[in-house]
Design a protein around this motif. Structure first.
Motif, PDB file in Angstrom:
ATOM      1  N   ALA A 158       0.855  -1.190   0.000  1.00  0.00           N
ATOM      2  CA  ALA A 158       0.000   0.000   0.000  1.00  0.00           C
ATOM      3  C   ALA A 158       0.888   1.236   0.000  1.00  0.00           C
ATOM      4  N   MET A 159       0.497   2.231  -0.801  1.00  0.00           N
ATOM      5  CA  MET A 159       1.249   3.486  -0.844  1.00  0.00           C
ATOM      6  C   MET A 159       0.286   4.602  -1.207  1.00  0.00           C
ATOM      7  N   GLY A 160      -0.222   5.282  -0.183  1.00  0.00           N
ATOM      8  CA  GLY A 160      -1.210   6.309  -0.432  1.00  0.00           C
ATOM      9  C   GLY A 160      -0.779   7.664   0.063  1.00  0.00           C
ATOM     10  N   THR A 161      -1.749   8.579   0.086  1.00  0.00           N
ATOM     11  CA  THR A 161      -1.521   9.920   0.637  1.00  0.00           C
ATOM     12  C   THR A 161      -2.222  10.074   1.979  1.00  0.00           C
ATOM     13  N   GLY A 162      -2.749   8.966   2.534  1.00  0.00           N
ATOM     14  CA  GLY A 162      -3.579   9.026   3.729  1.00  0.00           C
ATOM     15  C   GLY A 162      -2.806   9.233   5.017  1.00  0.00           C
ATOM     16  N   PRO A 163      -3.526   9.309   6.138  1.00  0.00           N
ATOM     17  CA  PRO A 163      -2.903   9.667   7.418  1.00  0.00           C
ATOM     18  C   PRO A 163      -2.037   8.576   8.027  1.00  0.00           C
ATOM     19  N   TYR A 164      -2.197   7.327   7.571  1.00  0.00           N
ATOM     20  CA  TYR A 164      -1.389   6.227   8.110  1.00  0.00           C
ATOM     21  C   TYR A 164      -0.754   5.447   6.973  1.00  0.00           C
ATOM     22  N   LYS A 165       0.453   4.951   7.212  1.00  0.00           N
ATOM     23  CA  LYS A 165       1.147   4.138   6.223  1.00  0.00           C
ATOM     24  C   LYS A 165       1.264   2.706   6.737  1.00  0.00           C
ATOM     25  N   LEU A 166       1.233   1.779   5.803  1.00  0.00           N
ATOM     26  CA  LEU A 166       1.324   0.368   6.148  1.00  0.00           C
ATOM     27  C   LEU A 166       2.762   0.021   6.516  1.00  0.00           C
ATOM     28  N   VAL A 167       2.921  -0.595   7.685  1.00  0.00           N
ATOM     29  CA  VAL A 167       4.236  -1.044   8.135  1.00  0.00           C
ATOM     30  C   VAL A 167       4.376  -2.549   7.927  1.00  0.00           C
ATOM     31  N   GLU A 168       3.333  -3.299   8.290  1.00  0.00           N
ATOM     32  CA  GLU A 168       3.438  -4.755   8.210  1.00  0.00           C
ATOM     33  C   GLU A 168       2.053  -5.386   8.158  1.00  0.00           C
ATOM     34  N   TRP A 169       1.954  -6.469   7.380  1.00  0.00           N
ATOM     35  CA  TRP A 169       0.792  -7.339   7.425  1.00  0.00           C
ATOM     36  C   TRP A 169       1.298  -8.728   7.813  1.00  0.00           C
ATOM     37  N   ASP A 170       1.076  -9.107   9.042  1.00  0.00           N
ATOM     38  CA  ASP A 170       1.489 -10.401   9.571  1.00  0.00           C
ATOM     39  C   ASP A 170       0.338 -11.376   9.375  1.00  0.00           C
ATOM     40  N   HIS A 171       0.434 -12.189   8.337  1.00  0.00           N
ATOM     41  CA  HIS A 171      -0.664 -13.106   8.023  1.00  0.00           C
ATOM     42  C   HIS A 171      -0.844 -14.158   9.112  1.00  0.00           C
ATOM     43  N   ALA A 172       0.260 -14.614   9.689  1.00  0.00           N
ATOM     44  CA  ALA A 172       0.163 -15.651  10.708  1.00  0.00           C
ATOM     45  C   ALA A 172      -0.636 -15.180  11.915  1.00  0.00           C
ATOM     46  N   GLN A 173      -0.481 -13.902  12.266  1.00  0.00           N
ATOM     47  CA  GLN A 173      -1.186 -13.327  13.419  1.00  0.00           C
ATOM     48  C   GLN A 173      -2.451 -12.584  13.020  1.00  0.00           C
TER      49      GLN A 173
END
Length: 617
Positions: free
Chosen positions: A254-269
């Motif tokens: 994900a790469m947007g202009t929004g207020p939060y940026k994606l750091v990690e998607w931990d599928h296992a958790q």
């Protein structure tokens, strides 16, 4: 029916009381499941949409809780006829693009990013995704394939081989010209403005753009090309069409202009970690970090609420009394939702499905076309306890509706009939099915639900138990799976029935009637080719029109009174044939720690908008 809001503030007194806010610079959202995908043009579920909602911005946004008022976002104006940015009789929308906006990688937002985003959506157009909401008003079709076939003058399977290569040089040339003649002129950059052209006036178009669920999100063109999305060229655009969700480079990026940026998607958790974007054009969010975690077990979510480790939690309606007895929570039952929870029938299950037993009408399974028999569907319709589900399981937080159209929408009528629990009537229909064979042989099948969704689990169990009471030979297994698995099995036509919710994309009856009852609708498309044939047959109830044509014409009707009657006629027809079982229209149950401030109830939002929140003792 007028809804009364009850806000119950439980004070910070008791064994789990806190003298200060816990984790003041973090929000922990204990939700039900992880996203299905983070590609804005593939995502069509609220778990995915909630993440996208916070990472990206749209051109315009809803004004707080309103579903009809908008505020500028990446566009500096909301186009209207009065301000001159809605032109050509309502068919051209002009969006001046805000300057000085940064993507989270530091790139500048440009009008070309907006143009690229919309064109990429049209060309990508994955099956079962949300892009039909652009194709319908912009071109009067629901799939890019229809548009290509009309332009080229040949069927999709004739134009392409199995590897999506054009079968002749002439077709390849036509496909390139299709981009230049059809797609490119539909979205134009003129200076700092983006002009979007529609085939006809479409009143909910701003609602489509404003939805936070994903399809209105604006991508970074440069970044998209870098990670392997459409390269922006007319040549070979078809190589980027219709990928599976895992094929898309935006599946877990994900790469947007929004207020939060994606750091990690931990599928296992099943855990998403977001960090504040400090260069956000409206100023940085008050809270630095957000963790959204899918936690299946209610007992775990409850414990996290009690200890203050979760600031927000999904609470099934049947546990209302539990959270009312807990300290330090804000509990808001009965919030309005523009949503329907339904049971849909697959008229053509994949014969390899593990959920249809033997695949035959032999007492050990069901045939793939089991639900094509309207007597079977009507038997199921009268085997469910709608009132019991709402009153006993949902604690009254729901309403019974005649069809898959929420209360308050044009065409909703309390004079329409509703299904009732009537085991004798259900038995009569089952005895007619398959010329009496079904009653003698019985059947076996499996109903899935997404793990942790207790309301859907109980719905399936109610149906299972009542079917067994009607006839002990009617055997249903109820089984839970993870949400992405559930969606995959539905998409692959494996599920004989599926219980699922639909939250409005835009507040118009077309969004429900088309979705559920048109063979190209997002849910209707999963009833199979047998249903598509049924929906295309001329019907005397509609003066010779098919169900599909009636739905299409109702969307175009400009006279509200005529349009309303058309929707009533459609609903009478779909009720008689039990095409869908509307189990209930839910009412919301909002639960969060009382130190969390700033929640806004917009029923079309896919979830929480964390930019609004602060944590205050």
């Amino acid at each position: 029916m007028k809804k009364v809001f009850i806000v119950l503030m439980v004070t910070l007194m008791g064994v789990f009381a806190f003298s200060q806010v816990k984790n003041p610079d973090m929000i922990f959202d204990a939700t039900l499941s992880e996203p299905d995908t983070l590609d804005p043009h593939h995502a069509y579920d609220t778990s995915s949409g909630e993440v996208i909602f916070n990472v990206y911005d749209n051109l315009v946004a809803y004004d707080g809780e309103s579903l009809s008022k908008f505020v500028p976002m990446l566009s500096t104006v909301v186009p209207t006829v009065e301000n001159g940015y809605l032109r050509d009789g309502g068919t051209t929308y002009v969006f001046p693009i805000r300057e000085g906006v940064k993507f989270q990688n530091g790139n500048d937002l440009t009008p070309e990013d907006v143009e690229y985003t919309l064109e990429r959506a049209l060309l990508y157009n994955p099956a079962g995704g949300p892009v039909w909401m652009y194709l319908d008003p912009m071109f009067g079709v629901f799939s890019i394939r229809t548009l290509v076939e009309d332009y080229v003058g040949a069927s999709w399977d004739t134009i392409f081989d199995d590897d999506m290569n054009p079968t002749t040089p002439e077709y390849e040339e036509a496909l390139v010209n299709f981009y230049y003649d059809v797609i490119d002129p539909s979205v134009e950059v003129q200076g700092n403005e983006v002009h979007v052209h529609l085939a006809r006036p479409f009143a909910p178009f701003l609602n489509v753009l404003a939805s936070g669920s994903g399809w209105g999100a604006i991508l970074d063109k440069e970044y998209s090309i870098e990670i392997g999305a459409w390269d922006g060229n007319a040549e070979g655009w078809w190589k980027y069409h219709g990928w599976t969700k895992e094929q898309s480079p935006y599946f877990d990026h994900a790469m947007g202009t929004g207020p939060y940026k994606l750091v990690e998607w931990d599928h296992a958790q099943q855990r998403i970690t977001l960090e504040r974007f400090d260069d956000y054009w409206r100023g940085p969010a008050p809270i630095r970090r957000v963790i959204i975690q899918g936690i299946d077990e209610w007992s775990t979510r409850r414990a996290m609420l009690e200890t203050g480790d979760a600031d927000i939690a999904y609470v099934p309606a049947q546990y209302l009394d539990v959270v009312l007895s807990m300290d330090g929570l804000t509990v808001i039952p009965g919030t309005p939702e523009v949503s329907i929870t339904s049971l849909g029938f697959n008229w053509q299950v994949d014969p390899e499905s593990p959920y249809i037993g033997s695949g035959q009408l032999d007492g050990n399974g069901i045939p793939p076309d089991f639900f094509e028999d309207h007597n079977v569907r009507l038997g199921f319709a009268y085997a469910f306890d709608y009132d019991g589900m709402i009153n006993e399981v949902l604690n009254g937080l729901g309403e019974k509706v005649p069809t898959a159209l929420p209360t308050g929408f044009l065409g909703y009528s309390e004079d329409l009939p509703t299904y009732e629990l009537d085991l004798q009537k259900a038995e009569n229909y089952f005895k007619r099915a398959y010329k009496g064979r079904l009653w003698q042989t019985g059947f076996k099948m499996t109903i899935l639900y997404n793990t942790g969704n207790d309301s859907r689990r109980v719905s399936a169990e109610i149906l299972r138990d009542n079917l067994a009471q009607i006839n002990p030979r009617f055997q249903v297994e109820v089984r839970g799976v993870q949400w992405p698995t559930y969606l995959d099995e539905r998409e692959n036509m494996m599920l004989p029935v599926y219980i699922i919710g639909w939250v409005a994309d835009f507040p118009d009856p077309h969004n429900f009637i088309f979705t559920y009852y048109h063979s190209e609708g997002d849910y209707g498309g999963y009833y199979g080719d047998n249903f598509a044939e049924f929906a295309s047959l001329p019907r005397p109830e509609f003066g010779g029109k098919s169900l599909n044509k009636m739905i299409e014409d109702a969307a175009l009707e400009s006279d509200p009174a005529v349009r309303e009657q058309m929707y009533i006629d459609i609903q009478e027809f779909v009720f008689d044939y039990a095409l869908v079982l509307p189990l209930y229209q839910p009412q919301g149950l909002r639960v969060h720690r009382s130190w969390l401030k700033g929640w806004i109830n917009n029923p079309i939002w896919p979830g929480d908008y964390y930019y609004n929140y602060t944590k205050v003792e």
